[in-house]
Motif scaffolding. Sequence first.
Motif, PDB file in Angstrom:
ATOM      1  N   VAL A 172       0.833  -1.198   0.000  1.00  0.00           N
ATOM      2  CA  VAL A 172       0.000   0.000   0.000  1.00  0.00           C
ATOM      3  C   VAL A 172       0.874   1.257   0.000  1.00  0.00           C
ATOM      4  O   VAL A 172       0.523   2.282  -0.577  1.00  0.00           O
ATOM      5  CB  VAL A 172      -0.945  -0.009   1.226  1.00  0.00           C
ATOM      6  CG1 VAL A 172      -1.788   1.240   1.279  1.00  0.00           C
ATOM      7  CG2 VAL A 172      -1.822  -1.238   1.201  1.00  0.00           C
ATOM      8  N   ASP A 173       2.044   1.157   0.620  1.00  0.00           N
ATOM      9  CA  ASP A 173       2.969   2.286   0.688  1.00  0.00           C
ATOM     10  C   ASP A 173       3.808   2.440  -0.581  1.00  0.00           C
ATOM     11  O   ASP A 173       4.636   3.342  -0.669  1.00  0.00           O
ATOM     12  CB  ASP A 173       3.912   2.129   1.891  1.00  0.00           C
ATOM     13  CG  ASP A 173       3.154   2.060   3.206  1.00  0.00           C
ATOM     14  OD1 ASP A 173       2.124   2.748   3.324  1.00  0.00           O
ATOM     15  OD2 ASP A 173       3.604   1.320   4.095  1.00  0.00           O
ATOM     16  N   GLY A 174       3.632   1.543  -1.552  1.00  0.00           N
ATOM     17  CA  GLY A 174       4.363   1.643  -2.810  1.00  0.00           C
ATOM     18  C   GLY A 174       5.705   0.948  -2.823  1.00  0.00           C
ATOM     19  O   GLY A 174       6.490   1.125  -3.746  1.00  0.00           O
ATOM     20  N   VAL A 175       5.973   0.120  -1.808  1.00  0.00           N
ATOM     21  CA  VAL A 175       7.233  -0.627  -1.778  1.00  0.00           C
ATOM     22  C   VAL A 175       7.096  -1.821  -2.738  1.00  0.00           C
ATOM     23  O   VAL A 175       6.165  -2.612  -2.626  1.00  0.00           O
ATOM     24  CB  VAL A 175       7.570  -1.112  -0.351  1.00  0.00           C
ATOM     25  CG1 VAL A 175       8.827  -1.950  -0.359  1.00  0.00           C
ATOM     26  CG2 VAL A 175       7.700   0.072   0.588  1.00  0.00           C
ATOM     27  N   ILE A 176       8.029  -1.907  -3.667  1.00  0.00           N
ATOM     28  CA  ILE A 176       7.996  -2.964  -4.679  1.00  0.00           C
ATOM     29  C   ILE A 176       9.009  -4.043  -4.323  1.00  0.00           C
ATOM     30  O   ILE A 176      10.178  -3.753  -4.088  1.00  0.00           O
ATOM     31  CB  ILE A 176       8.317  -2.383  -6.068  1.00  0.00           C
ATOM     32  CG1 ILE A 176       7.270  -1.346  -6.434  1.00  0.00           C
ATOM     33  CG2 ILE A 176       8.392  -3.490  -7.108  1.00  0.00           C
ATOM     34  CD1 ILE A 176       7.603  -0.558  -7.664  1.00  0.00           C
ATOM     35  N   THR A 177       8.532  -5.291  -4.290  1.00  0.00           N
ATOM     36  CA  THR A 177       9.402  -6.416  -3.971  1.00  0.00           C
ATOM     37  C   THR A 177       9.267  -7.477  -5.059  1.00  0.00           C
ATOM     38  O   THR A 177       8.237  -8.144  -5.156  1.00  0.00           O
ATOM     39  CB  THR A 177       9.021  -7.036  -2.605  1.00  0.00           C
ATOM     40  OG1 THR A 177       8.962  -6.014  -1.627  1.00  0.00           O
ATOM     41  CG2 THR A 177      10.009  -8.105  -2.202  1.00  0.00           C
TER      42      THR A 177
END
Length: 101
Positions: free
Chosen positions: A44-49
Amino acid sequence: MLCSEKYPEVVSLPQGSRGEVLVIRSSRLPGCTLSVVWSINVTVDGVITPKIDLLAKMPEQALGLDQKNVVENAPQSFQSLLRILGVEASIEAMIVAVSID
């Protein structure tokens, strides 16, 4: 250039170019395949993994000949390659390894 275009004899994209699987088949060892599977998680915070794994499939007869556990260790070895070479070079290294006559 897509790997499936560069190496059409060993690489396929069963789900098409937008799928999550690339299959590498050995022409010398029928039934032996390596599948590169990937997914991308976005929080939701835009962290891409990104997550990239290698799955190895061998016929029982071939597994019996694998005294050095190459097939069993392939996923961990692929993860090491990813850290050292990056995604594209690691996948190409696997394709070349399967394609060597």
